[in-house]
Design a protein around this motif. Structure first.
Motif, PDB file in Angstrom:
ATOM      1  N   ALA A 304       0.813  -1.219   0.000  1.00  0.00           N
ATOM      2  CA  ALA A 304       0.000   0.000   0.000  1.00  0.00           C
ATOM      3  C   ALA A 304       0.844   1.265   0.000  1.00  0.00           C
ATOM      4  O   ALA A 304       0.323   2.354  -0.245  1.00  0.00           O
ATOM      5  CB  ALA A 304      -0.935   0.001   1.207  1.00  0.00           C
ATOM      6  N   ILE A 305       2.163   1.157   0.273  1.00  0.00           N
ATOM      7  CA  ILE A 305       3.066   2.300   0.238  1.00  0.00           C
ATOM      8  C   ILE A 305       3.851   2.232  -1.079  1.00  0.00           C
ATOM      9  O   ILE A 305       4.534   1.238  -1.362  1.00  0.00           O
ATOM     10  CB  ILE A 305       4.022   2.298   1.445  1.00  0.00           C
ATOM     11  N   LYS A 306       3.795   3.274  -1.847  1.00  0.00           N
ATOM     12  CA  LYS A 306       4.445   3.263  -3.163  1.00  0.00           C
ATOM     13  C   LYS A 306       5.946   3.447  -3.048  1.00  0.00           C
ATOM     14  O   LYS A 306       6.724   2.733  -3.714  1.00  0.00           O
ATOM     15  CB  LYS A 306       3.840   4.366  -4.027  1.00  0.00           C
ATOM     16  N   LYS A 307       6.423   4.396  -2.207  1.00  0.00           N
ATOM     17  CA  LYS A 307       7.858   4.665  -2.048  1.00  0.00           C
ATOM     18  C   LYS A 307       8.337   3.938  -0.793  1.00  0.00           C
ATOM     19  O   LYS A 307       8.430   4.513   0.291  1.00  0.00           O
ATOM     20  CB  LYS A 307       8.098   6.164  -1.913  1.00  0.00           C
ATOM     21  N   ARG A 308       8.683   2.682  -0.967  1.00  0.00           N
ATOM     22  CA  ARG A 308       9.105   1.860   0.168  1.00  0.00           C
ATOM     23  C   ARG A 308      10.600   2.032   0.401  1.00  0.00           C
ATOM     24  O   ARG A 308      11.374   2.248  -0.517  1.00  0.00           O
ATOM     25  CB  ARG A 308       8.753   0.398  -0.067  1.00  0.00           C
ATOM     26  N   GLY A 309      11.007   1.888   1.675  1.00  0.00           N
ATOM     27  CA  GLY A 309      12.420   2.009   2.025  1.00  0.00           C
ATOM     28  C   GLY A 309      12.572   2.275   3.514  1.00  0.00           C
ATOM     29  O   GLY A 309      11.661   2.052   4.314  1.00  0.00           O
ATOM     30  N   ASN A 310      13.755   2.780   3.901  1.00  0.00           N
ATOM     31  CA  ASN A 310      14.085   3.096   5.280  1.00  0.00           C
ATOM     32  C   ASN A 310      14.412   4.574   5.402  1.00  0.00           C
ATOM     33  O   ASN A 310      15.114   5.141   4.542  1.00  0.00           O
ATOM     34  CB  ASN A 310      15.266   2.252   5.751  1.00  0.00           C
ATOM     35  N   VAL A 311      13.931   5.189   6.477  1.00  0.00           N
ATOM     36  CA  VAL A 311      14.110   6.624   6.666  1.00  0.00           C
ATOM     37  C   VAL A 311      14.532   6.898   8.099  1.00  0.00           C
ATOM     38  O   VAL A 311      14.246   6.117   9.019  1.00  0.00           O
ATOM     39  CB  VAL A 311      12.812   7.399   6.347  1.00  0.00           C
ATOM     40  N   PHE A 312      15.272   7.990   8.268  1.00  0.00           N
ATOM     41  CA  PHE A 312      15.508   8.531   9.607  1.00  0.00           C
ATOM     42  C   PHE A 312      14.314   9.420   9.958  1.00  0.00           C
ATOM     43  O   PHE A 312      14.107  10.470   9.337  1.00  0.00           O
ATOM     44  CB  PHE A 312      16.802   9.354   9.641  1.00  0.00           C
ATOM     45  N   LEU A 322       4.335  10.472   7.524  1.00  0.00           N
ATOM     46  CA  LEU A 322       5.169   9.579   6.715  1.00  0.00           C
ATOM     47  C   LEU A 322       4.360   8.916   5.607  1.00  0.00           C
ATOM     48  O   LEU A 322       4.845   8.756   4.472  1.00  0.00           O
ATOM     49  CB  LEU A 322       5.805   8.518   7.607  1.00  0.00           C
ATOM     50  N   LEU A 323       3.140   8.520   5.918  1.00  0.00           N
ATOM     51  CA  LEU A 323       2.314   7.878   4.897  1.00  0.00           C
ATOM     52  C   LEU A 323       1.995   8.834   3.759  1.00  0.00           C
ATOM     53  O   LEU A 323       2.007   8.445   2.574  1.00  0.00           O
ATOM     54  CB  LEU A 323       1.018   7.351   5.526  1.00  0.00           C
ATOM     55  N   ASP A 324       1.712  10.065   4.091  1.00  0.00           N
ATOM     56  CA  ASP A 324       1.418  11.042   3.044  1.00  0.00           C
ATOM     57  C   ASP A 324       2.649  11.344   2.196  1.00  0.00           C
ATOM     58  O   ASP A 324       2.555  11.495   0.974  1.00  0.00           O
ATOM     59  CB  ASP A 324       0.871  12.333   3.670  1.00  0.00           C
ATOM     60  N   LYS A 325       3.803  11.414   2.872  1.00  0.00           N
ATOM     61  CA  LYS A 325       5.026  11.775   2.136  1.00  0.00           C
ATOM     62  C   LYS A 325       5.505  10.656   1.237  1.00  0.00           C
ATOM     63  O   LYS A 325       6.093  10.917   0.168  1.00  0.00           O
ATOM     64  CB  LYS A 325       6.112  12.166   3.142  1.00  0.00           C
ATOM     65  N   TYR A 326       5.242   9.409   1.623  1.00  0.00           N
ATOM     66  CA  TYR A 326       5.759   8.289   0.838  1.00  0.00           C
ATOM     67  C   TYR A 326       4.647   7.547   0.090  1.00  0.00           C
ATOM     68  O   TYR A 326       4.735   6.351  -0.138  1.00  0.00           O
ATOM     69  CB  TYR A 326       6.532   7.331   1.741  1.00  0.00           C
ATOM     70  N   SER A 327       3.620   8.291  -0.278  1.00  0.00           N
ATOM     71  CA  SER A 327       2.593   7.835  -1.227  1.00  0.00           C
ATOM     72  C   SER A 327       1.871   6.570  -0.746  1.00  0.00           C
ATOM     73  O   SER A 327       1.935   5.514  -1.386  1.00  0.00           O
ATOM     74  CB  SER A 327       3.213   7.596  -2.610  1.00  0.00           C
ATOM     75  N   ASN A 360      10.230   0.373  14.819  1.00  0.00           N
ATOM     76  CA  ASN A 360      11.214   0.026  13.803  1.00  0.00           C
ATOM     77  C   ASN A 360      10.621  -0.220  12.431  1.00  0.00           C
ATOM     78  O   ASN A 360      11.359  -0.326  11.446  1.00  0.00           O
ATOM     79  CB  ASN A 360      12.019  -1.207  14.224  1.00  0.00           C
ATOM     80  N   CYS A 361       9.259  -0.309  12.337  1.00  0.00           N
ATOM     81  CA  CYS A 361       8.665  -0.607  11.037  1.00  0.00           C
ATOM     82  C   CYS A 361       7.233  -0.115  10.993  1.00  0.00           C
ATOM     83  O   CYS A 361       6.507  -0.176  11.990  1.00  0.00           O
ATOM     84  CB  CYS A 361       8.725  -2.116  10.760  1.00  0.00           C
ATOM     85  N   ILE A 362       6.843   0.364   9.791  1.00  0.00           N
ATOM     86  CA  ILE A 362       5.450   0.715   9.511  1.00  0.00           C
ATOM     87  C   ILE A 362       5.056  -0.098   8.290  1.00  0.00           C
ATOM     88  O   ILE A 362       5.573   0.114   7.182  1.00  0.00           O
ATOM     89  CB  ILE A 362       5.271   2.216   9.245  1.00  0.00           C
ATOM     90  N   LEU A 363       4.147  -1.019   8.509  1.00  0.00           N
ATOM     91  CA  LEU A 363       3.729  -1.948   7.477  1.00  0.00           C
ATOM     92  C   LEU A 363       2.297  -1.617   7.069  1.00  0.00           C
ATOM     93  O   LEU A 363       1.397  -1.579   7.906  1.00  0.00           O
ATOM     94  CB  LEU A 363       3.815  -3.390   8.007  1.00  0.00           C
ATOM     95  N   ALA A 364       2.112  -1.379   5.756  1.00  0.00           N
ATOM     96  CA  ALA A 364       0.783  -1.089   5.212  1.00  0.00           C
ATOM     97  C   ALA A 364       0.489  -2.096   4.111  1.00  0.00           C
ATOM     98  O   ALA A 364       0.698  -1.818   2.919  1.00  0.00           O
ATOM     99  CB  ALA A 364       0.723   0.337   4.679  1.00  0.00           C
ATOM    100  N   PRO A 365       0.024  -3.285   4.470  1.00  0.00           N
ATOM    101  CA  PRO A 365      -0.202  -4.317   3.452  1.00  0.00           C
ATOM    102  C   PRO A 365      -1.569  -4.186   2.793  1.00  0.00           C
ATOM    103  O   PRO A 365      -2.483  -3.549   3.311  1.00  0.00           O
ATOM    104  CB  PRO A 365      -0.108  -5.608   4.263  1.00  0.00           C
ATOM    105  N   LYS A 366      -1.664  -4.835   1.656  1.00  0.00           N
ATOM    106  CA  LYS A 366      -2.959  -4.969   1.012  1.00  0.00           C
ATOM    107  C   LYS A 366      -3.596  -6.292   1.424  1.00  0.00           C
ATOM    108  O   LYS A 366      -2.956  -7.152   2.025  1.00  0.00           O
ATOM    109  CB  LYS A 366      -2.809  -4.881  -0.499  1.00  0.00           C
TER     110      LYS A 366
END
Length: 812
Positions: A304-312, A322-327, A360-366
């Protein structure tokens, strides 16, 4: 036999029971380097982001804060402070929803950022090797560092508790849970900083060996760490097989050292201390760079997150930012945002939840990516959960006891050894959320333990307070005793007496004298005893006899009534004498001067006489039980009536008219009496009890005379009124009816006159047997009581007649 260290150096590994191999899903988020998420407009910082207690708030609403400025102060070893991640203004200190499975709120500090990211003061220690362990531990604690692997145990407290006990330092780099790649990218991008942090920990703990445990599914991270490690570091990188949950502290200790951590104990109990890779990185930045824990690496993953990765991400950053910024694009049917991995994470109630130190993680699965298991079914006892449990527990039994709230059994079956890895729920064919039951049971047990601890502390404080009071009391008594002894000694030395002892002796003497004086009053005591005896006898008599003996009181009351009657009779005699004197002194001219008044008075007297006769007729008709048709006493009158109904109506009308006239006459005659009947005597009982025979005889004679006079007047008026119904009958259109009505009226008039005369004769005859009929005879009577009774009866009848006439007038 080789020691543990030698076996480790030879590359030996051990294994733990159970475990699973779920899909990793790590490659969708570990391909790009770590980026900075930026500074949001608002930061929400919970006061408690670790295991332990909250710190004391150091700021207030409206204060301006700088980056790195402490917002709370930890007063205990299990409390770490919270710092401002960036510069801004405190806008609120209020409860907000936090990252917790319960979804409840907690007290948070809200900062409105200014975007300048202005630093405050920084305390750097680049030459940490020259510092003592205690100074470095304080720096770590004041920097607010807690375990970043997910547990959140205060790092300073953990290091301090392991000083001199840790033979082996293990750096946990396994990161076994699916989807999470935060530690993987941190080791790839900041390997040198991670190794420097490990060196600082080695300098503080001074272990015999340092091991980095990393799974074999991270080859890039393994290579980066090996390039940064030197032979002088004495750091061993040990690659372990990929197996979930090998990243758990107890399981990693088992894999690397073969030692098992005892039940409800930490790894330090077996001489091992475990720190996370992220914690080592934070220690390096705190000691060398002087930066407290302000941000951490967070994995953003899920389809569900288009720009997946790791961020500070700065601590306190809203997840919605974060969800809005990473689509982020939510699933249409089952939108979910999970904090943590797919096995140990939990779903958030809403995305307005802040990032904390253990996120440590934000998971938005379908929906298709991670099915939603919400159809719990009955356990089929397949034992799959027990086979995969890495702690060798019985998940099925624990679930039963947790569901039944049998917490004693839960503890007996080692519930707290459960690491909540979720392996049991993952393999359960009945889709039972076992971990949810375990978490709820643990929370309830923790709450009960906290209540018991608080009660025990309160008990100890109370007992200490009571002991202090007893000590103070004993000390006070000792001081008083010592002062009294000193005073007595001084008085003895001076040759005098003790004033206090003398005063006490005087008081005792007075009390003894009072006791003796009381004893000298036997008469009072005897009187009291007699009174009590009388009361007892009266109570006894009251219980046996319901009617008390009041004869003496009755005699006294009769005597008082007799005296009152004598006083009243004397007063009436004086009034009569004065009235006769006034009558004799009145000039005759005044009596005969006004002839008109005499004529008016005569006319009024005649009218009253007629009314009295009518009243007598009414009373006669009321006393007669025969119907109106029987009122015609003569056969001639009855024979003249052709219609009995009309005759009855005419008779009723005649009776009503006669009754009304009689009532009016009786009321007027009662008003014209010079002396009312009530004035003759107060009550019949009073008359009967009179001791003066002359007065009683006079009263009886007066009453009989009034009765005869009223009867004669009524008879005369009835004879005068005989013509009135005749004239009324003559005016009637129907001669027969008129004749009947006239006959009925005449019969009633005669009957009323006879009844009045009979009453008068009865009144004269009744007292004959009891008293003489004439006043002279009454005077000569030998029995005054009979005369008084006769007089009372006559007065009572007169009053009754007057009262009935008055009531009939009021009814009209």
């Amino acid at each position: 036999m080789l020691s543990i260290i030698e076996q480790i150096k030879q590359g030996q590994l051990w294994d733990f029971p159970g475990g699973i191999h779920p899909p990793e899903n790590k490659k969708i988020s570990n391909k790009t380097p770590i980026t900075h998420a930026g500074i949001p407009d608002e930061l929400v910082l919970p006061l408690k982001q670790h295991i332990g207690t909250k710190g004391d708030i150091l700021v207030a609403v409206g204060d301006k804060v700088l980056k790195g400025q402490p917002l709370t102060k930890g007063g205990m070893s299990m409390s770490v402070p919270v710092h401002a991640p960036t510069s801004g203004v405190i806008t609120a200190i209020e409860p907000r929803t936090t990252a917790h499975p319960s979804g409840l709120t907690d007290l948070c500090i809200v900062i409105q950022t200014d975007g300048n990211d202005t630093w405050g003061s920084q305390h750097k220690i680049p030459d940490y090797q020259e510092k003592e362990s205690g100074e470095l531990i304080d720096a770590i604690r004041f920097s607010g560092i807690a375990g970043l692997g997910g547990a959140g145990f205060p790092t300073g407290r953990k290091i301090q508790g392991s000083l001199g006990l840790a033979e082996i330092l293990i750096i946990n780099a396994a990161e076994c849970e699916p989807y999470i790649t935060a530690d993987d990218r941190l080791m790839r991008d900041y390997a040198e900083d991670v190794i420097e942090g490990i060196r600082i920990l080695r300098h503080i703990l001074k272990p015999k060996m340092t091991i980095i445990g990393i799974e074999d599914n991270k080859p890039e991270a393994i290579k980066a760490l090996e390039q940064c490690v030197t032979p002088d570091d004495n750091i061993l990188i040990r690659v372990i097989p990929t197996k979930y949950p090998s990243g758990s502290s107890k399981q990693l200790v088992k894999i690397l050292t073969g030692r098992e951590v005892p039940t409800q104990s930490r790894s330090s109990a077996v001489g091992v201390i475990v720190q996370n890779v992220g914690t080592a990185f934070a220690v390096k930045r705190a000691i060398i760079d002087g930066e407290p824990l302000l941000e951490r690496v967070v994995t953003l993953t899920g389809e569900a997150i288009k720009k997946r990765g790791n961020v500070f991400a700065l601590l306190g950053t809203p997840i919605s930012y974060l969800l809005d910024k990473y689509s982020y694009k939510a699933d249409k049917k089952y939108p979910r945002v999970i904090i943590g991995g797919s096995l140990m994470g939990f779903t958030l109630p809403h995305p307005n939840v802040p990032i904390t130190k253990i996120t440590n993680c934000i998971l938005a699965p379908k929906r298709r990516e991670l099915p939603l298991y919400n159809h719990e079914m009955a356990c089929i006892r397949c034992s799959a959960c027990a086979e995969v449990c890495p702690s060798s527990l019985l998940p099925q039994q624990l679930q039963w006891y947790a569901k039944d709230e049998d917490f004693d059994k839960c503890e007996e079956y080692n519930l707290f050894d459960c690491i909540e890895c979720g392996a049991c729920a993952y393999v359960c064919p009945s889709e039972i959320p076992l971990v949810s039951y375990y978490r709820q049971a643990k929370a309830e047990i923790y709450a009960r333990r906290e209540e018991a601890a608080n009660a025990e502390r309160a008990k100890q404080r109370f007992e200490a307070k009571q002991a202090r009071f007893e000590r103070d009391k004993a000390a006070r008594e000792e001081r008083f005793k010592k002062a009294a002894d000193t005073r007595r000694q001084e008085m003895a030395d001076k040759g005098g007496d003790d004033a206090v002892a003398a005063a006490i002796a005087r008081v005792k003497a007075k009390q003894a004298a009072a006791t003796q004086e009381t004893d000298k009053k036997p008469a009072v005591a005897a009187a009291i005893a007699r009174a009590k005896a009388k009361q007892a006898e009266a109570a006894k008599a009251a219980t046996t006899d319901a009617v008390p003996d009041n004869s003496e009181m009755a005699k006294l009351r009769e005597e008082r009534k007799r005296q009152a009657r004598e006083r009243k009779a004397a007063k009436m005699a004086e009034d009569a004498q004065s009235a006769s004197v006034d009558a004799t002194n009145t000039p005759q001219s005044s009596a005969s001067g006004d002839e008109k008044k005499d004529a008016v008075a005569a006319a009024i007297a005649r009218a009253k006489a007629r009314k009295a006769a009518q009243q007598a007729q009414t009373d006669s008709s009321l006393d007669d039980d025969e119907p109106a048709s029987e009122a015609a006493s003569t056969p001639a009158d009855a024979a003249q009536s052709d219609d009995p109904k009309k005759a009855a109506v005419a008779a009723a009308i005649a009776r009503a008219k006669a009754r009304k006239a009689a009532q009016q006459a009786q009321a007027d005659s009662s008003l014209d009496d010079a002396e009312p009947a009530s004035e003759a005597a107060s009550t019949p009982a009073d008359a009967a009890q009179s001791d003066d025979p002359k007065k009683a005889a006079v009263a009886a004679a007066i009453a009989r005379a009034k009765a005869r006079k009223a009867a004669q007047q009524a008879q005369a008026d009835s004879s005068l009124d005989d013509d009135e119904p005749v004239s009324d009958a003559a005016q009637s259109d129907d001669p027969k009816k008129a004749a009947v009505a006239a006959a009925i009226a005449r019969a009633k008039a005669r009957k009323a006159a006879q009844q009045a005369q009979a009453d008068s004769s009865l009144d004269d005859a009744e007292p004959v047997s009891e008293a003489p009929s004439t006043p002279a005879d009454v005077v000569q009577s030998d029995d005054p009581k009979k005369a008084a009774v006769a007089a009372a009866i006559a007065r009572a009848k007169a009053r009754k007649a007057a009262k009935e006439a008055q009531e009939k007038n009021e009814e009209k």
